[in-house]
Scaffold this active site. Structure first.
Site, mmCIF file in Angstrom:
data_model
loop_
_atom_site.group_PDB
_atom_site.id
_atom_site.type_symbol
_atom_site.label_atom_id
_atom_site.label_comp_id
_atom_site.label_asym_id
_atom_site.label_seq_id
_atom_site.Cartn_x
_atom_site.Cartn_y
_atom_site.Cartn_z
ATOM 1 N N GLU A 36 8.796 6.023 4.732
ATOM 2 C CA GLU A 36 7.788 6.978 5.148
ATOM 3 C C GLU A 36 6.411 6.487 4.988
ATOM 4 O OE1 GLU A 36 10.078 7.142 2.664
ATOM 5 O OE2 GLU A 36 9.634 7.823 0.737
ATOM 6 N N GLU B 119 8.521 0.313 -3.510
ATOM 7 C CA GLU B 119 7.669 1.292 -2.761
ATOM 8 C C GLU B 119 7.420 0.638 -1.213
ATOM 9 O OE1 GLU B 119 3.617 1.527 -3.900
ATOM 10 O OE2 GLU B 119 3.647 3.634 -3.818
ATOM 11 N N GLU C 189 -7.326 13.115 -3.916
ATOM 12 C CA GLU C 189 -6.355 13.761 -4.988
ATOM 13 C C GLU C 189 -7.429 14.983 -5.575
ATOM 14 O OE1 GLU C 189 -3.390 11.413 -6.848
ATOM 15 O OE2 GLU C 189 -4.974 11.598 -8.604
ATOM 16 N N CYS D 51 -0.986 0.082 -15.639
ATOM 17 C CA CYS D 51 -1.099 -1.332 -14.954
ATOM 18 C C CYS D 51 -1.322 -2.117 -15.432
ATOM 19 C CB CYS D 51 -1.820 -1.141 -13.506
ATOM 20 S SG CYS D 51 -1.678 0.425 -12.498
ATOM 21 N N LYS E 196 6.170 -1.715 -6.899
ATOM 22 C CA LYS E 196 5.468 -1.543 -5.632
ATOM 23 C C LYS E 196 6.293 -2.501 -4.765
ATOM 24 C CE LYS E 196 1.037 -0.012 -6.935
ATOM 25 N NZ LYS E 196 0.839 0.123 -8.200
ATOM 26 N N SER F 293 1.276 14.929 -6.578
ATOM 27 C CA SER F 293 0.191 14.877 -5.498
ATOM 28 C C SER F 293 0.795 14.206 -4.400
ATOM 29 C CB SER F 293 -1.005 14.034 -6.247
ATOM 30 O OG SER F 293 -1.629 13.696 -4.834
ATOM 31 N N GLU G 126 -7.278 17.855 -3.432
ATOM 32 C CA GLU G 126 -6.061 18.525 -3.343
ATOM 33 C C GLU G 126 -5.830 19.140 -4.821
ATOM 34 O OE1 GLU G 126 -2.700 15.689 -3.513
ATOM 35 O OE2 GLU G 126 -1.226 17.273 -3.571
ATOM 36 N N CYS H 37 0.101 7.554 -8.336
ATOM 37 C CA CYS H 37 -0.341 6.372 -7.931
ATOM 38 C C CYS H 37 0.850 5.243 -8.548
ATOM 39 C CB CYS H 37 -1.653 5.904 -8.675
ATOM 40 S SG CYS H 37 -2.795 7.154 -8.516
#
Ligand code: SF4
Ligand code: SF4
Ligand code: SF4
Ligand code: FES
Lengths: 161, 579
Positions: free
Chosen positions: B367, B362, B280, B504, B359, B320, B283, B300
């Site tokens: 993908e 997710e 990241e 988190c 998550k 990102s 990037e 994230c």
């Protein structure tokens, strides 16, 4: 959706927009806007609620809560024929519950609901003022009196064809 | 601030004007029962559990919403008060699905607690019960309407704290329900799976989708290599499930417990957080130097990602392209690590222990896979992890400290601080600064990005470049920030967004904190402190200095953002509708 209904829909939404513009910056805009929307569209579908949600910046869940709280609002359009079963005392004593149950069975809907084909909406109503003919039902402007459950099938059939 | 004096059960206390009777009583060490009240979030006086008698007032008052006045005399324990509270409670219980024995919230349920506390020994009214189907279509959130007591805490969180509002009260009277619109499943409305409603719920009406059986099955399958990884925030909260003080760090015990459960490898998501920083950070610099889309926003937090896909698709190019850390870990385990160990990736099973319910959704994204295998097979919350440890009969408190397995278990302080809001930003700065300036960063603790303000801003000098950064946590705060960017009022290079308020550490999969505890301490602060302590105690605190990360690039990936890194560690996003 055909071009015609799309256009009609557009007209309805622009009508609604006018009402929204009028209430947007005032105290408590939701009720008057919902009332207008109910009149314009005949019901408050998810699309209509989404539109109002966006314009007034109120979550759909809150709007839906109000819509389902007040009986003046409906989620689905009313049927072409509105069946009212009188539940006034005279009709009740003469067996209107059995009539209501029979229609309910025949159309596979509960009181307050609209049949799948969009033809009928069933409602239990207060006294319709024709006690001499009890028990009675009304289908739009037609009155049927002195009924027994056995008559129902025949009557409904008339409106289906 | 104006101070006033009140007497509560004969005890005089001095409090600032505007204090509620409930808070004033707390100061006098008097515990008033509550149910719908959730500090700062739901203060609506709905459940009538907190009634008190106010001298001179005609009726009993709901103390959670009743501001005390100077000289007031309040009684919290009269026969009238006790009787009224008990009736309120019995009415709630009369149509509650009282199957405590099989309820996830048993022993951690505010309703059960109250029933004990108020000495309800019989339920005199037997109310009509509804028997509604449980909504279990979502991979993250399960809703059991039969246990809902209509306290509306979830509505308040979803609406006000998260700015989303996909659950609300519907119908009226006995028919009243708290649910999504048009009888839809929570899976079919634009819910971001953050689970903040779960941690707000006092009872078992909202809970995560339980995936522990899948993990037991995998552990029992001799053909599988079962690998587990733990997110940074889990180690500062798991202890609470075993009665430890909030903010206790249990990293070593957690690792030992997982090993005893039978996992073949115990890895640290912090390693993958370091990897995220490499990807990241690179990037970001590429985007700045080559005219890429700015501001770049972190990716994230899967709650935040789904939020932007539904509500801010115009920002998808700003995200990102990095996968979230645990997905990167899964991808590395099923490629690099599997190759090194001669494992067939088809037989590798990756379990992520996460503070997060989003998550779970997710992990199912098609993908997020490597050569046809999902990066991560199952996500368990911190709570589910504790449940497995208890089921296995492991005495958690007595466990010795264990160490993560080598290579993918090696991590740094930068990886740990991902668990608190501002942490990803701080970790990135520690690395980007040194990459850009070529000099060691003198003070690596960036206090401007720490703390629990909803939106934080910082300007960081990197040689002759100034990076304007912003941080938001909780999606209502994210919304406010994005609106400012849209209107052109603010401009940034780099933004960190976490879906959950606090980041988190207070994710939707973390141990549930009771409403009463929130009156004493804020888990956002207490657990974050533990995170920063963990960072301070680690020998390496910068991602690019992690030796195992260096080795991974040397042996396998080449450079950060190389094409191999792109294949394995980066992803894309899809626009989703709102309803
Ligand atoms: S929600 Fe609480 S009271 Fe209800 S069944 Fe579960 S543990 Fe028992
Ligand atoms: S998971 Fe989050 S978005 Fe979904 S209903 Fe709960 S609070 Fe709202
Ligand atoms: S689901 Fe839980 S938090 Fe929401 S209203 Fe019901 S009991 Fe309260
Ligand atoms: S009314 Fe005060 S806690 Fe519910």
């Amino acid at each position: 959706m055909s071009a015609v209904t799309l256009k009609q829909n557009e007209e309805k939404f622009s009508k609604l927009q006018l009402v929204i513009d009028q209430w947007k910056d005032k105290e408590g805009p939701l009720m008057p806007v919902l009332q207008a929307a109910q009149d314009i569209f005949g019901c408050l579908s998810l699309d209509v609620q989404k539109y109002i949600s966006k314009e007034l910046d109120i979550p759909v869940s809150e709007i839906y809560g109000v819509v389902t709280f007040y009986s003046q609002f409906t989620l689905k359009p009313k049927g072409k024929y509105k069946i009212g079963v009188c539940m006034g005392t005279a009709c009740y004593v003469k067996g209107s519950q059995a009539i209501l149950d029979e229609i309910s069975k025949e159309l596979n809907i509960k009181s307050g609901e609209t049949s799948e084909d969009g033809l009928f909406t069933l409602d239990a109503t207060r006294c319709l003022g024709a006690c001499g003919l009890a028990p009675i039902i009304m289908i739009n402007d037609d009155v049927y009196g002195r009924l027994s459950p056995g008559d129902i099938k025949e009557i409904i059939k008339k409106y289906k064809d | 601030m104006e101070m006033i004096k009140v007497r509560i059960d004969g005890v005089e206390v001095e409090v600032p004007a505007g204090t509620t009777a409930l808070e004033a009583a707390k100061l006098a060490n008097i515990d008033i029962p509550t149910l719908c009240y959730l500090k700062d979030i739901n203060e609506i006086g709905a459940c009538r559990m907190c009634l008190v008698e106010v001298e001179g007032a005609r009726s009993l008052q709901a103390s959670c919403v009743f501001p005390v006045g100077d000289g007031m005399n309040i009684k919290t324990n009269t026969p009238k008060v006790r009787a009224a509270r008990k009736i309120s409670l019995e009415l709630i219980l009369s149509n509650h699905d009282r199957k405590c024995l099989t309820c996830v919230r048993s022993q951690n349920c505010e309703l059960q607690d109250l029933s004990q506390k108020l000495g309800v020994d019989d339920i005199r009214f037997e109310g009509e019960r509804y028997d509604k189907p449980i909504d279990s279509f979502s991979p993250s959130i399960e809703r059991d309407p039969n246990k809902c007591i209509l306290c509306r805490r979830c509505i308040a969180v979803c609406n006000n704290v998260q700015g989303i509002g996909v659950i609300g009260a519907t119908e009226r009277g006995f028919e009243t329900m708290v649910e999504p619109v048009f009888n839809m499943s929570i899976n079919d409305v634009p819910c971001i799976n953050c689970g903040q409603c779960i941690v707000a719920c006092p009872v078992g009406a909202l809970r995560e989708k339980d995936d522990t059986e899948k993990v037991w099955d995998a552990l029992n399958n001799p053909d599988l290599h079962v690998v587990v990884q733990t997110a940074p925030a889990v180690r500062v909260a798991l202890g609470e499930e075993f009665g430890m003080e909030m903010g206790t760090r249990v990293t070593g015990k957690m690792v030992s417990a997982l090993r005893r459960l039978g996992f073949d490898r115990v890895f640290d998501t912090d390693f993958a957080a370091d990897l995220t920083i490499m990807e990241e950070g690179t990037e970001l610099l590429n985007r700045i130097n080559n005219g890429g889309t700015l501001p770049m926003i972190t990716s994230c937090s899967p709650g935040w990602i789904k939020y932007s896909e539904h509500y801010y698709p115009e920002f998808l190019d700003n995200l990102s392209t990095c996968k979230s850390p645990h997905e990167m870990m899964g991808a590395v385990v099923k490629s690099y690590y599997a190759e090194k160990n001669g494992w067939d990736p088809a037989n590798v099973y990756v379990v992520s222990i996460m503070p997060c319910t989003a998550k779970k959704f997710e992990a199912q994204r098609p993908e997020l896979s490597v050569n046809g295998h999902p990066d991560v097979d199952v996500v368990l919350t911190t709570r589910e992890c504790a449940k497995m440890i208890k089921e296995a009969g492991i005495d958690f408190l007595a466990l010795p400290d264990g160490d993560f397995d080598p290579a993918l278990g090696d991590s740094t302080g930068a990886g740990v601080i991902f668990g608190a809001t501002g942490g990803v930003m701080e970790a990135a700065l520690r690395t980007v600064y040194e990459v850009v300036t070529g000099e060691p960063m003198e003070n690596i603790e960036v206090h401007a990005v720490r703390g629990i303000d909803g939106v934080k801003e910082a300007e960081i000098e990197l040689g002759d470049m100034t990076i304007r950064a912003a941080i938001a946590h909780g999606t209502a705060n994210a919304k406010a920030l994005l609106e400012q960017i849209k209107s052109g009022e603010k401009e940034y290079h780099f933004i960190e967004i976490m879906g959950c308020p606090g980041g988190c550490v207070t994710g939707g999969g973390q141990p549930i904190v009771k409403a009463k505890t929130y009156m004493e301490k804020d888990p956002k602060v207490v657990r974050a402190k533990a995170i920063y302590d963990e960072d301070r105690d680690l020998p390496i605190r910068k991602s690019h200095e992690n030796p195992s990360i260096k080795k991974l690039y040397e042996e396998y990936l080449g450079e950060p953002n190389s094409s191999k890194a792109h294949d394995l560690l980066h992803t894309h996003y899809v626009e989703r509708s709102v309803y």
